[in-house]
Design a protein around this motif. Structure first.
Motif, PDB file in Angstrom:
ATOM      1  N   ARG A  92       0.832  -1.206   0.000  1.00 28.89           N
ATOM      2  CA  ARG A  92       0.000   0.000   0.000  1.00 28.89           C
ATOM      3  C   ARG A  92       0.865   1.254   0.000  1.00 28.89           C
ATOM      4  N   ALA A  93       1.894   1.272   0.862  1.00 34.08           N
ATOM      5  CA  ALA A  93       2.760   2.444   0.979  1.00 34.08           C
ATOM      6  C   ALA A  93       3.517   2.724  -0.311  1.00 34.08           C
ATOM      7  N   VAL A  94       4.086   1.689  -0.916  1.00 31.76           N
ATOM      8  CA  VAL A  94       4.845   1.863  -2.157  1.00 31.76           C
ATOM      9  C   VAL A  94       3.915   2.298  -3.290  1.00 31.76           C
ATOM     10  N   ALA A  95       2.727   1.718  -3.350  1.00 28.38           N
ATOM     11  CA  ALA A  95       1.757   2.107  -4.382  1.00 28.38           C
ATOM     12  C   ALA A  95       1.358   3.578  -4.248  1.00 28.38           C
ATOM     13  N   ALA A  96       1.370   4.094  -3.016  1.00 27.13           N
ATOM     14  CA  ALA A  96       1.003   5.493  -2.784  1.00 27.13           C
ATOM     15  C   ALA A  96       2.185   6.443  -2.947  1.00 27.13           C
ATOM     16  N   GLY A  97       3.390   5.915  -3.212  1.00 30.08           N
ATOM     17  CA  GLY A  97       4.531   6.770  -3.475  1.00 30.08           C
ATOM     18  C   GLY A  97       5.623   6.775  -2.422  1.00 30.08           C
ATOM     19  N   ALA A  98       5.506   5.942  -1.390  1.00 29.21           N
ATOM     20  CA  ALA A  98       6.587   5.857  -0.405  1.00 29.21           C
ATOM     21  C   ALA A  98       7.818   5.257  -1.083  1.00 29.21           C
ATOM     22  N   ARG A  99       8.996   5.770  -0.733  1.00 27.03           N
ATOM     23  CA  ARG A  99      10.246   5.271  -1.311  1.00 27.03           C
ATOM     24  C   ARG A  99      10.837   4.213  -0.391  1.00 27.03           C
ATOM     25  N   PRO A 100      10.978   2.972  -0.881  1.00 28.59           N
ATOM     26  CA  PRO A 100      11.568   1.921  -0.038  1.00 28.59           C
ATOM     27  C   PRO A 100      13.003   2.266   0.351  1.00 28.59           C
ATOM     28  N   VAL A 101      13.305   2.128   1.626  1.00 33.22           N
ATOM     29  CA  VAL A 101      14.653   2.311   2.154  1.00 33.22           C
ATOM     30  C   VAL A 101      15.216   0.928   2.494  1.00 33.22           C
ATOM     31  N   ARG A 102      14.381   0.077   3.091  1.00 30.71           N
ATOM     32  CA  ARG A 102      14.733  -1.320   3.328  1.00 30.71           C
ATOM     33  C   ARG A 102      13.497  -2.159   3.035  1.00 30.71           C
ATOM     34  N   GLU A 103      13.647  -3.098   2.126  1.00 28.69           N
ATOM     35  CA  GLU A 103      12.534  -3.961   1.721  1.00 28.69           C
ATOM     36  C   GLU A 103      12.063  -4.814   2.899  1.00 28.69           C
ATOM     37  N   LEU A 104      10.932  -5.477   2.719  1.00 34.58           N
ATOM     38  CA  LEU A 104      10.422  -6.393   3.736  1.00 34.58           C
ATOM     39  C   LEU A 104      11.482  -7.418   4.104  1.00 34.58           C
ATOM     40  N   THR A 105      11.629  -7.638   5.381  1.00 34.09           N
ATOM     41  CA  THR A 105      12.622  -8.601   5.848  1.00 34.09           C
ATOM     42  C   THR A 105      12.154  -9.243   7.148  1.00 34.09           C
TER      43      THR A 105
END
Length: 135
Positions: A92-105
Motif C-alpha cells: 500500500r505504501a509503495v503504491a502510494a509513493g513511499a520510497r523503499p529504504v529497506r525492503e520487507l525482511t
C-alpha cells in the motif's frame, strides 16, 4: 505516575514543508487516521494523526527552527510503528509513493518489517515488533 493507559502518553512530532500534503499521504499510504487539524488554508499549526493499533503522531507546518522549541527540521523524523500486516502495508505504501529504504525482511528477533521514506524524507519503519502486536 498515573496507571491510566487508555490514552497514549508519548506523541512523536514532526514538521513538514507541505503539511496538508503530508497528512493526505500518511492517511492514504500508511492508514493513519486524521484526528484533528488546526490551521487555515494550507497552513497547519497542529495536527494529530492516530494509528489504528494505538498511539499516533503530532504534525505541524514548517517553522523557523529558532522559533521551534524542539528545533525540528522537516524531513528528519523517524519512527517504528507496529502493524499486524506488514506485507499488505508495504504494498500500500509503495503504491502510494513511499520510497523503499529497506525492503520487507524477517529479523533475527522475530519481527517482519520494512522502512520507507515519505515525500518529505521522513523515515517510517513498520513491523510486527518481534511478533508482538499491540492490543
Amino acid at each position: 505516575m498515573s496507571n491510566n493507559t487508555s490514552q497514549p502518553r508519548v506523541w512523536p512530532m514532526l514538521r513538514a514543508r507541505n503539511p496538508r500534503d503530508l497528512i493526505r499521504f500518511l492517511t492514504e499510504a500508511f492508514g493513519f487516521e486524521e484526528s484533528v487539524v488546526y490551521g487555515d488554508g494550507e497552513r497547519v499549526d497542529h495536527a494529530e494523526l492516530s494509528w489504528p493499533l494505538g498511539g499516533g503522531v503530532m504534525l505541524g507546518g514548517t517553522r523557523d527552527v529558532a522559533d521551534d522549541p524542539c528545533g525540528l527540521v522537516p524531513g528528519t523524523f523517524g519512527a517504528y510503528v507496529v502493524t499486524d500486516a506488514p506485507d499488505e502495508l508495504f504494498a500500500r505504501a509503495v503504491a502510494a509513493g513511499a520510497r523503499p529504504v529497506r525492503e520487507l525482511t524477517d529479523t533475527d528477533y522475530g519481527s517482519r518489517d520494512f522502512v520507507v521514506a515519505d515525500p518529505e524524507g521522513n523515515r517510517w519503519s513498520f513491523g510486527t515488533y518481534g511478533g508482538h502486536v499491540a492490543e
